[in-house]
Scaffold this motif. Structure first.
Motif, PDB file in Angstrom:
ATOM      1  N   ARG A 262       0.846  -1.178   0.000  1.00 50.88           N
ATOM      2  CA  ARG A 262       0.000   0.000   0.000  1.00 50.88           C
ATOM      3  C   ARG A 262       0.887   1.235   0.000  1.00 50.88           C
ATOM      4  NH1 ARG A 262      -5.199  -0.301   0.271  1.00 50.88           N
ATOM      5  NH2 ARG A 262      -6.206   1.719   0.491  1.00 50.88           N
ATOM      6  N   ALA A 263       0.701   2.101  -1.008  1.00 50.65           N
ATOM      7  CA  ALA A 263       1.582   3.259  -1.152  1.00 50.65           C
ATOM      8  C   ALA A 263       1.026   4.448  -0.392  1.00 50.65           C
ATOM      9  CB  ALA A 263       1.739   3.608  -2.633  1.00 50.65           C
ATOM     10  N   ASP A 264       1.970   5.214   0.185  1.00 53.21           N
ATOM     11  CA  ASP A 264       1.590   6.478   0.809  1.00 53.21           C
ATOM     12  C   ASP A 264       2.744   7.437   0.551  1.00 53.21           C
ATOM     13  OD1 ASP A 264       0.515   8.498   2.248  1.00 53.21           O
ATOM     14  OD2 ASP A 264       0.871   7.576   4.221  1.00 53.21           O
ATOM     15  N   GLY A 265       2.598   8.274  -0.478  1.00 53.85           N
ATOM     16  CA  GLY A 265       3.693   9.160  -0.858  1.00 53.85           C
ATOM     17  C   GLY A 265       4.827   8.369  -1.470  1.00 53.85           C
ATOM     18  N   HIS A 266       6.037   8.570  -0.939  1.00 52.55           N
ATOM     19  CA  HIS A 266       7.196   7.909  -1.508  1.00 52.55           C
ATOM     20  C   HIS A 266       7.515   6.607  -0.796  1.00 52.55           C
ATOM     21  CE1 HIS A 266       8.280  11.006  -4.362  1.00 52.55           C
ATOM     22  NE2 HIS A 266       7.976  11.909  -3.438  1.00 52.55           N
ATOM     23  N   THR A 267       6.561   6.102  -0.028  1.00 52.06           N
ATOM     24  CA  THR A 267       6.793   4.859   0.685  1.00 52.06           C
ATOM     25  C   THR A 267       5.691   3.859   0.350  1.00 52.06           C
ATOM     26  OG1 THR A 267       7.721   6.128   2.489  1.00 52.06           O
ATOM     27  CG2 THR A 267       7.153   3.836   2.957  1.00 52.06           C
ATOM     28  N   VAL A 268       6.094   2.637   0.145  1.00 54.22           N
ATOM     29  CA  VAL A 268       5.106   1.572  -0.032  1.00 54.22           C
ATOM     30  C   VAL A 268       5.275   0.597   1.123  1.00 54.22           C
ATOM     31  CG1 VAL A 268       4.254  -0.270  -1.508  1.00 54.22           C
ATOM     32  CG2 VAL A 268       5.177   1.811  -2.541  1.00 54.22           C
ATOM     33  N   ARG A 269       4.213   0.465   1.925  1.00 52.97           N
ATOM     34  CA  ARG A 269       4.227  -0.499   3.023  1.00 52.97           C
ATOM     35  C   ARG A 269       3.846  -1.852   2.428  1.00 52.97           C
ATOM     36  NH1 ARG A 269       6.190  -1.279   7.868  1.00 52.97           N
ATOM     37  NH2 ARG A 269       6.019   0.976   8.129  1.00 52.97           N
ATOM     38  N   LEU A 270       4.799  -2.797   2.411  1.00 56.01           N
ATOM     39  CA  LEU A 270       4.555  -4.076   1.747  1.00 56.01           C
ATOM     40  C   LEU A 270       3.656  -4.967   2.589  1.00 56.01           C
ATOM     41  CD1 LEU A 270       8.121  -4.966   0.397  1.00 56.01           C
ATOM     42  CD2 LEU A 270       6.321  -3.587  -0.660  1.00 56.01           C
ATOM     43  N   ASP A 271       2.852  -5.800   1.891  1.00 53.90           N
ATOM     44  CA  ASP A 271       2.048  -6.808   2.595  1.00 53.90           C
ATOM     45  C   ASP A 271       2.968  -7.742   3.368  1.00 53.90           C
ATOM     46  OD1 ASP A 271       0.028  -5.573   1.321  1.00 53.90           O
ATOM     47  OD2 ASP A 271      -0.387  -7.171  -0.131  1.00 53.90           O
ATOM     48  N   ALA A 272       4.187  -7.930   2.841  1.00 53.44           N
ATOM     49  CA  ALA A 272       5.134  -8.850   3.465  1.00 53.44           C
ATOM     50  C   ALA A 272       5.743  -8.277   4.742  1.00 53.44           C
ATOM     51  CB  ALA A 272       6.251  -9.194   2.472  1.00 53.44           C
ATOM     52  N   GLY A 273       5.517  -7.005   5.057  1.00 53.36           N
ATOM     53  CA  GLY A 273       6.037  -6.444   6.300  1.00 53.36           C
ATOM     54  C   GLY A 273       6.736  -5.114   6.144  1.00 53.36           C
ATOM     55  N   PRO A 274       7.984  -5.139   5.667  1.00 53.93           N
ATOM     56  CA  PRO A 274       8.743  -3.888   5.657  1.00 53.93           C
ATOM     57  C   PRO A 274       8.212  -2.875   4.643  1.00 53.93           C
ATOM     58  CG  PRO A 274       9.977  -5.646   4.593  1.00 53.93           C
ATOM     59  CD  PRO A 274       8.757  -6.271   5.171  1.00 53.93           C
ATOM     60  N   ALA A 275       8.732  -1.668   4.739  1.00 58.47           N
ATOM     61  CA  ALA A 275       8.363  -0.607   3.814  1.00 58.47           C
ATOM     62  C   ALA A 275       9.497  -0.383   2.825  1.00 58.47           C
ATOM     63  CB  ALA A 275       8.071   0.680   4.572  1.00 58.47           C
ATOM     64  N   VAL A 276       9.154   0.109   1.627  1.00 61.64           N
ATOM     65  CA  VAL A 276      10.147   0.386   0.606  1.00 61.64           C
ATOM     66  C   VAL A 276      10.016   1.847   0.197  1.00 61.64           C
ATOM     67  CG1 VAL A 276      11.007  -0.202  -1.684  1.00 61.64           C
ATOM     68  CG2 VAL A 276       9.991  -1.971  -0.245  1.00 61.64           C
ATOM     69  N   SER A 277      11.158   2.538   0.164  1.00 67.32           N
ATOM     70  CA  SER A 277      11.153   3.915  -0.327  1.00 67.32           C
ATOM     71  C   SER A 277      11.248   3.895  -1.842  1.00 67.32           C
ATOM     72  CB  SER A 277      12.348   4.668   0.234  1.00 67.32           C
ATOM     73  OG  SER A 277      12.265   4.698   1.634  1.00 67.32           O
ATOM     74  N   ARG A 312      17.436  -6.983   6.858  1.00 66.25           N
ATOM     75  CA  ARG A 312      18.274  -8.000   7.453  1.00 66.25           C
ATOM     76  C   ARG A 312      17.814  -9.344   6.893  1.00 66.25           C
ATOM     77  NH1 ARG A 312      20.593  -7.270  12.572  1.00 66.25           N
ATOM     78  NH2 ARG A 312      21.568  -9.206  13.224  1.00 66.25           N
ATOM     79  N   CYS A 313      18.703 -10.065   6.233  1.00 71.85           N
ATOM     80  CA  CYS A 313      18.302 -11.305   5.557  1.00 71.85           C
ATOM     81  C   CYS A 313      19.253 -12.448   5.882  1.00 71.85           C
ATOM     82  CB  CYS A 313      18.276 -11.103   4.038  1.00 71.85           C
ATOM     83  SG  CYS A 313      17.054  -9.907   3.506  1.00 71.85           S
ATOM     84  N   GLU A 314      18.926 -13.576   5.320  1.00 73.50           N
ATOM     85  CA  GLU A 314      19.741 -14.767   5.501  1.00 73.50           C
ATOM     86  C   GLU A 314      19.805 -15.475   4.157  1.00 73.50           C
ATOM     87  OE1 GLU A 314      18.624 -18.633   7.811  1.00 73.50           O
ATOM     88  OE2 GLU A 314      19.155 -17.062   9.252  1.00 73.50           O
ATOM     89  N   VAL A 315      20.983 -15.999   3.814  1.00 75.35           N
ATOM     90  CA  VAL A 315      21.130 -16.659   2.511  1.00 75.35           C
ATOM     91  C   VAL A 315      20.382 -17.995   2.536  1.00 75.35           C
ATOM     92  CG1 VAL A 315      22.758 -17.673   0.876  1.00 75.35           C
ATOM     93  CG2 VAL A 315      23.352 -15.565   2.105  1.00 75.35           C
ATOM     94  N   ALA A 316      19.485 -18.187   1.569  1.00 77.60           N
ATOM     95  CA  ALA A 316      18.751 -19.456   1.492  1.00 77.60           C
ATOM     96  C   ALA A 316      19.348 -20.369   0.432  1.00 77.60           C
ATOM     97  CB  ALA A 316      17.279 -19.190   1.173  1.00 77.60           C
ATOM     98  N   GLY A 317      19.941 -19.782  -0.602  1.00 82.04           N
ATOM     99  CA  GLY A 317      20.522 -20.620  -1.658  1.00 82.04           C
ATOM    100  C   GLY A 317      21.346 -19.799  -2.611  1.00 82.04           C
ATOM    101  N   LEU A 318      22.249 -20.494  -3.319  1.00 84.07           N
ATOM    102  CA  LEU A 318      23.123 -19.841  -4.297  1.00 84.07           C
ATOM    103  C   LEU A 318      23.103 -20.675  -5.556  1.00 84.07           C
ATOM    104  CD1 LEU A 318      26.138 -19.523  -1.908  1.00 84.07           C
ATOM    105  CD2 LEU A 318      25.052 -17.530  -2.916  1.00 84.07           C
ATOM    106  N   GLU A 319      23.032 -20.021  -6.711  1.00 89.86           N
ATOM    107  CA  GLU A 319      23.198 -20.795  -7.933  1.00 89.86           C
ATOM    108  C   GLU A 319      23.751 -19.910  -9.033  1.00 89.86           C
ATOM    109  OE1 GLU A 319      18.930 -20.825 -10.074  1.00 89.86           O
ATOM    110  OE2 GLU A 319      19.157 -22.224  -8.409  1.00 89.86           O
TER     111      GLU A 319
END
Lengths: 369, 298
Positions: A262-277, A312-319
């Motif tokens: 959901r966008a509000d100005g220059h930020t989108v609050r993601l359904d997945a949790g965090p916000a993205v500028s 903050r993430c964690e590596v799940a796989g590399l290919e």
């Protein structure tokens, strides 16, 4: 009548380019096919000269749609108008439709020439004339010297062109191609794709092709119709769809990280949790997309970085991915990141390793959902 | 110069000889005959012994026929006009029965393989019934249907003056009754194995269902039809029970080779053996002649 039942409220009619009106030239179809618990329900319109690609994962109903257009699968409901004629009331052998099947289905007991002459012969052309026409078609496809060859003596690319010539020899007003390049190896594919593009561009009536390969779809078609689970999820110009995917499936096909929020100005609050500028200024439901190459990874939390999106993430796989390494990440946000092999080695990435993922706002792309 | 060592990708394979295709298959076939025997991987005795017994059981009678054949008087035996009459009648009737089976049996097989109608399973079972029915019973049934007072026969007699029992036509009908199921089953199996999408491709090119059958399906299943026809012909050639019941045993008219053999065995065993040898020779000739062309894929 089931046809007049209220439509799915979320579905909007076709794109702005669709030509309304019953006697319009070209294709105007709503295909409803029930097959057990599966239901295909899609609307398709196309003007003469259009090349439309039905793109979707396996089992989405693309081939069913093609068979319905050809009359090989009966419609449960809906309609099928071609140049104003009611095709859904016409038996398949009388429809002005040409089909290139996935594995071509060239008649193995007939020569290339007789395969191409088969259609004109069935539609009443004399034997000598049908063969002369067939020879012309093979010549146009650059296959004159293979006219006498049986299909098993032809290479994949040659067989594909014979199949195309056979379908075109009946002068169809609707050309259907089912995964036209799927049976070819990678090298032949490149060459045949370019040839097919030329032939389709020269074709004056409607062409509909079915594929699960986004590259084939984008090279060959003017318009993409993305089908998932029997429904159209997105349609439009290839570049549009590549830039603004609306489902996870398309985003993966075109290689983008895609999130809904959901966008509000220059930020989108993601359904997945965090916000993205983002750089875009929006409000309401929105998508945010960014390519894996735009993601940078860090062992320690970066300080003074200009990147404003940090997770903050964690590596799940590399290919390996081309000459790079694709890193699948979980954590605050699930995403894919592309790194050079050297960078991946320096970061000592391995499954389970904690990392910080950063994306600049200028590298993201937000658009209304 | 580096890389002049023989690497696995450069094994010095000879260039393909001229006329590549044929010699190519020869090299492919070679390893099969040269496959080394793995020690301790022989055929287990409980399988080998019954297998050899079964083989002997099939071959010994044929061998006996050859051993006891009156080779010296054979030319004389075979010179008799009765033998040739019976042989000719057998060949003509078996061929006619096969032709009749093809004309009605192939469409029947198509119906069973390509259409769906209520009771299809039952119809299929009924078609195969003559395969397991004792031929004599078939003959009796034919008499009751097509005999002069039969269910259909009385009308054939009254309206057209056609009598079928105890005629050459009767022989053909009796043989068709027994042999046609072989053809139908064989062709139906081939049709089921054939890819129906070729018919769909023909349909999209403007072919009616019949045109698609005639120009696409029929050529594709021709080997299966030929194999079925050979089976039916062989079965018709050896037909005894239904023929003698429905058509009788009149020399020159309804006495086919099997009937002649049986009759001769009562009075002149040497003649019976001679006649049997002729039938055996015909069977072997047919099998050998068609094996390469049709039977290998069947």
């Amino acid at each position: 009548m089931p046809e007049t039942a209220p439509k799915n409220p979320g579905r909007t009619p076709g794109p702005a380019g669709a030509t309304p009106g019953p006697s319009a030239e070209g294709l105007d179809a709503r295909l409803v096919v029930d097959r057990g618990s599966f239901r295909l329900d899609i609307a398709l319109t196309a003007a003469p000269g259009d090349v439309v690609a039905l793109l979707g994962p396996n089992g989405a109903g693309k081939t069913t749609a093609l068979r319905a257009l050809a009359g090989l699968a009966p419609l449960t409901a809906g309609h099928l108008l071609l140049d104003g004629a009611e095709l859904h009331r016409t038996p398949p052998e009388s429809r002005p439709v040409g089909v290139v099947f996935q594995d071509y289905l060239l008649f193995p007991h007939l020569t290339a020439l007789d395969n191409v002459a088969f259609g004109p012969r069935c539609r009443g052309t004399g034997k000598a004339q049908a063969r002369a026409q067939a020879a012309e078609w093979l010549d146009r496809m650059g296959l004159a010297e293979h006219a006498g060859a049986k299909p098993r003596r032809l290479s994949g690319g040659q067989a594909q062109r014979v199949a195309l010539a056979r379908a075109l020899a009946t002068h169809p007003r609707l050309l259907l191609l089912d995964e036209p390049l799927a049976a070819l190896d990678a090298r032949t594919r490149l060459e045949v794709r370019a040839q097919l593009r030329r032939h389709l561009a020269a074709f004056e009536a409607v062409a509909v092709l079915v594929t699960h390969d986004p590259l084939d779809a984008m090279v060959l078609a003017d318009r993409l119709v993305v089908v998932e689970q029997g429904r159209i999820v997105q349609e439009g110009a290839p570049s549009d769809i590549a830039r603004r995917p609306r489902t996870e499936y398309i985003a993966q096909l075109v290689g983008l990280n895609l999130y809904r929020g959901r966008a509000d100005g220059h930020t989108v609050r993601l359904d997945a949790g965090p916000a993205v500028s983002t750089t875009e200024d929006l409000s309401g439901p929105a998508f945010v997309a960014f390519p894996p190459g735009a993601v940078t990874l860090h062992r320690d939390r970066p300080t003074g970085s200009s990147a404003r999106n940090l997770w903050r993430c964690e590596v799940a796989g590399l290919e390996p991915h081309g000459d790079q390494v694709r890193v699948e990440l979980t954590g605050e946000l699930a995403l894919a990141a592309d790194l050079t092999t050297v960078a991946a080695a320096e970061l000592d990435l391995h499954p389970g390793a904690p990392v910080w993922a950063a994306v600049k706002a200028t590298q993201t792309h937000a658009y209304p959902a | 110069m580096t890389g002049r060592h023989a690497t696995p990708s450069d094994p010095g394979t000879p260039a393909p000889p001229p006329g590549g295709g044929r010699s190519g298959t020869r090299t492919v076939r070679a390893p099969r005959t040269a496959r080394p025997r793995t020690p301790g991987r022989g055929v287990p005795l409980p399988l080998l012994v019954p297998a050899l017994l079964g083989l002997a059981f099939l071959l010994v009678p044929l061998l006996a026929l050859l051993l006891r054949a009156p080779w010296r008087s054979l030319p004389e035996q075979l010179a008799s006009p009765e033998v040739w009459q019976a042989l000719r009648l057998s060949l003509v009737c078996a061929t006619a029965a096969t032709a009749l089976s093809l004309v009605v049996g192939v469409p029947l097989a198509w119906l069973l393989a390509r259409t769906d109608f209520p009771g299809r399973g039952l119809v299929r079972a009924l078609v195969t019934l003559p395969l397991v029915l004792p031929p004599v019973v078939g003959g009796v049934a034919l008499l009751l249907a097509l005999g002069r007072n039969g269910v259909v026969g009385q009308w054939l007699d009254a309206w057209f003056g056609i009598t079928l029992p105890f005629t050459t036509a009767g022989v053909v009908l009796a043989e068709t009754f027994v042999a046609m199921p072989f053809l139908v089953i064989s062709v139906e199996g081939t049709l089921r194995a054939a890819d129906p999408r070729y018919e769909e491709a023909a349909t999209t090119l403007g072919a009616s269902r019949f045109t698609a059958f005639r120009r696409v399906t029929l050529p594709l299943v021709a080997p299966g039809i030929a194999a079925g026809a050979v089976l039916a012909w062989a079965r018709a050639l050896g037909e005894f029970g239904a023929t003698i019941t429905f058509a009788g045993n009149f020399p020159g008219r309804t006495q086919t080779m099997p009937l002649a053999v049986y009759l001769a065995l009562q009075s002149d065993p040497a003649a019976a053996i001679a006649l049997s040898l002729v039938l055996l020779a015909v069977s072997v000739a047919v099998l050998a002649g068609l094996r390469d062309r049709w039977m290998r894929t069947a």
